[in-house]
Write a protein that holds these residues in place. Structure first.
Motif, short mmCIF file in Angstrom:
data_model
loop_
_atom_site.label_atom_id
_atom_site.label_comp_id
_atom_site.label_asym_id
_atom_site.label_seq_id
_atom_site.Cartn_x
_atom_site.Cartn_y
_atom_site.Cartn_z
N ALA A 1 33.02 44.13 31.24
CA ALA A 1 32.92 44.52 32.65
C ALA A 1 33.79 45.76 32.87
CB ALA A 1 33.36 43.38 33.56
N LYS B 1 34.59 47.75 35.21
CA LYS B 1 35.48 48.03 36.34
C LYS B 1 36.93 47.64 36.06
CE LYS B 1 35.44 43.97 39.45
NZ LYS B 1 34.60 42.96 38.80
N ASP C 1 28.76 45.84 31.31
CA ASP C 1 28.45 45.52 32.70
C ASP C 1 28.99 46.64 33.57
OD1 ASP C 1 28.76 44.67 35.35
OD2 ASP C 1 30.02 42.94 34.84
N MET D 1 25.10 45.28 37.07
CA MET D 1 25.28 43.92 37.56
C MET D 1 25.88 43.84 38.98
SD MET D 1 23.91 42.41 35.08
CE MET D 1 24.25 40.66 34.93
N ARG E 1 21.83 36.43 40.90
CA ARG E 1 23.24 36.05 41.02
C ARG E 1 23.40 34.87 41.97
NH1 ARG E 1 28.36 39.33 41.04
NH2 ARG E 1 29.92 37.93 41.94
N LEU F 1 35.77 35.56 43.90
CA LEU F 1 34.64 36.48 43.97
C LEU F 1 33.46 35.70 44.54
CD1 LEU F 1 36.30 37.82 41.29
CD2 LEU F 1 34.27 39.21 41.32
N HIS G 1 29.74 34.51 38.97
CA HIS G 1 31.13 34.84 38.65
C HIS G 1 32.03 33.80 39.30
CE1 HIS G 1 34.82 36.89 37.87
NE2 HIS G 1 34.21 37.92 37.33
N SER H 1 38.17 35.68 39.37
CA SER H 1 38.96 36.24 38.29
C SER H 1 40.17 35.37 37.98
CB SER H 1 39.41 37.66 38.65
OG SER H 1 39.65 38.40 37.47
N GLY I 1 32.47 36.90 34.34
CA GLY I 1 33.85 37.09 33.88
C GLY I 1 34.69 35.91 34.34
N GLY I 2 35.97 36.18 34.56
CA GLY I 2 36.87 35.13 35.03
C GLY I 2 37.75 34.57 33.93
N GLU J 1 30.63 38.20 30.64
CA GLU J 1 31.00 39.59 30.92
C GLU J 1 32.46 39.68 31.33
OE1 GLU J 1 27.49 40.28 33.63
OE2 GLU J 1 28.97 39.87 35.19
N PRO J 2 33.36 39.43 30.39
CA PRO J 2 34.78 39.49 30.71
C PRO J 2 35.26 40.92 30.99
CG PRO J 2 34.48 39.18 28.34
CD PRO J 2 33.13 39.07 28.97
N GLY J 3 36.14 41.04 31.94
CA GLY J 3 36.85 42.29 32.16
C GLY J 3 38.30 42.08 31.75
N ARG J 4 39.00 41.32 32.57
CA ARG J 4 40.42 41.07 32.36
C ARG J 4 40.76 40.63 30.94
NH1 ARG J 4 44.13 39.90 36.01
NH2 ARG J 4 42.59 39.58 37.64
N TYR K 1 42.75 46.01 35.74
CA TYR K 1 43.03 46.23 37.16
C TYR K 1 44.43 46.81 37.38
CZ TYR K 1 39.02 43.14 37.01
OH TYR K 1 37.80 42.59 36.69
#
Ligand SMILES: *Cc1c(COP(=O)(O)O)cnc(C)c1O
Length: 433
Positions: A77, A79, A99, A121, A174, A186, A216, A219, A252-253, A291-294, A389
């Protein structure tokens, strides 16, 4: 389960790292000096502005963990940290799908990675963004949570000459799920309700070559059970809709480790997701995505800040609410900190709050941030776990946006991937039955 170990040769940077052309960093050179750690940076540069320290080896390790252990496909992800260097590192580590949530992110990732699969997404997009993504950048996967968005996607992806509808759309509906197990919700903004989902799934199926359900859980989900309730909801929506589902994207999360937020092992999340995925009423060859970001980038960066002033137990530092410490100010996130001064052995530790550099009272971070009691103006502090972030949030407000970026070789202040973590107490872990 055995702790994850880095594949040979990837546990440390190789001594130099080449960048790949996009957004050429300001130093303009392909060969980069790698500092051993933050203390060495302070010694050599005595920086007056914040410095972001990147750890490519930590991002590689996180990516390999997901690639090897998640029982499906892992997207990144973008962002969470859109740095082109990081995106290249993740690609080199095996992350092929991204993503993206805006046309700027589409262009950015396409510019770095011509062959990556981009998945748009964000469930609310402009027609021109969809049009450019589909016709110019090869995006086929889009998410949506309303019939209006479905119509927008179908219309923007038509053949401009013939007006014919696209036959290769990969669409993800979604779902709104609970954020109750997560530190950052989220849940309220996106996702259709269970009552609307069956009809939307049926309508979307008529336009989709390939149909997915995504959600989602919020997070920093502190319990694997977050995914159980979301997959239960997914099951109910699919059963009611009676359509063929080709993909489930659990979003994510996935957590990282911060002071006071020590999550259960990620293997527990993966196991419980696999188990509940396998019992869904979906196509036999349906894919599982996340779709992990963190979790992919939190360990990538830390930040050196300088103490400009001390007032009691408040430290005025040179980054804050409008910089990389956005979450520390706005959602009172506690990041790990350490003093970069030579601290006397056994020095007493005290809880501090921080003020950022701007003239805004809101530029305040309550912490607590635990540091040696004799911290004073002129000292340097390293703030850890800022790859997600953190750098991504920096603004130029009040003229304080600058930060140099450097590479360091030492370990992040916490890691879920270096094999160092103990299994937490049993009552923290959801039973897999
Ligand atoms: C923000 C976001 C992610 C990443 O979330 P993390 O909590 O950082 O893992 C993934 N998918 C979507 C749709 C998002 O908006």
């Amino acid at each position: 389960m055995r702790p994850f170990r880095c594949p040979k040769g990837t546990s440390k940077p190789q001594g130099s790292l080449s960048f790949h052309g996009f957004n050429e960093p300001f130093w303009g050179s392909l060969e980069l000096h790698i500092f051993p750690d933050a203390k060495a940076v302070v010694r050599d540069l005595v920086p007056d502005e914040p410095v972001i320290l990147n750890r490519p080896h930590a991002a590689m390790r996180a990516a390999r963990f997901f690639i090897e252990k998640f029982p499906g496909k892992s997207l990144y992800a973008v962002k969470a940290n859109p740095s082109p260097e990081l995106i290249q590192i993740l690609w080199d580590s095996g992350v092929t799908h991204y993503d993206v949530a805006s046309i700027a992110e589409v262009r950015l990732v396409r510019g770095v990675l011509p062959d990556a699969v981009l998945c748009f997404m964000h469930p609310v997009k402009t027609p021109s963004a969809i049009h450019e993504a589909y016709h110019t950048h090869g995006v086929r996967t889009f998410s949506l949570d309303t019939v209006e968005e479905l119509e927008k996607i179908v219309s923007a992806c038509r053949n401009p000459e013939t007006g014919e509808e696209a036959r290769d759309l990969r669409l993800c509906v979604r779902l709104r799920v609970s954020s109750e197990y997560s530190e950052l919700s989220l849940a309220s903004k996106f996702g259709c309700d269970l009552t609307e989902a069956p009809v939307l799934l049926q309508q979307t199926r008529q336009h989709a070559d390939w149909l997915g359900v995504c959600f989602h859980v919020g997070s920093q989900a502190m319990s694997p059970f977050a995914f159980v309730q979301a997959l239960d909801r997914t099951r109910a929506a699919i059963a009611e809709a009676s359509v063929v589902i080709d993909m489930i994207d659990v979003g994510g999360g996935f957590p990282s480790a911060y002071p006071g937020l020590e999550p259960p092992p990620l293997e527990d999340y993966f196991a419980i997701i696999a188990k509940h995925f396998e019992s869904l009423p979906i196509a036999y060859n349906a894919e599982l995505w996340c779709e992990p970001g963190r979790a992919l980038c939190a360990e990538y960066s830390s930040l050196i800040v300088k103490v400009e002033k001390r007032r009691g137990e408040e430290l005025y530092i040179n980054d804050g609410a409008y910089g990389a410490l956005y979450d520390a100010a706005h959602v009172s996130w506690r990041f790990p900190v350490r003093s970069l001064s030579d601290v006397a052995e056994g020095a007493e530790q005290v809880d501090f709050a921080f003020y950022g550099p701007t003239c805004d009272d809101a530029d305040y971070m309550q912490g607590p941030f635990t540091l040696p009691e004799d911290v004073r103006a002129g000292d340097y502090i390293e703030v850890g776990m800022l790859g997600a972030y953190g750098a991504a949030m920096k603004t130029g407000f009040n003229g304080f946006g600058n930060a140099q970026q450097l590479i360091v070789a030492d370990e992040p202040m916490a890691s879920l991937y270096d094999g160092s973590r103990q299994r937490p107490v049993a009552d923290n872990v959801v039973s897999l039955r």
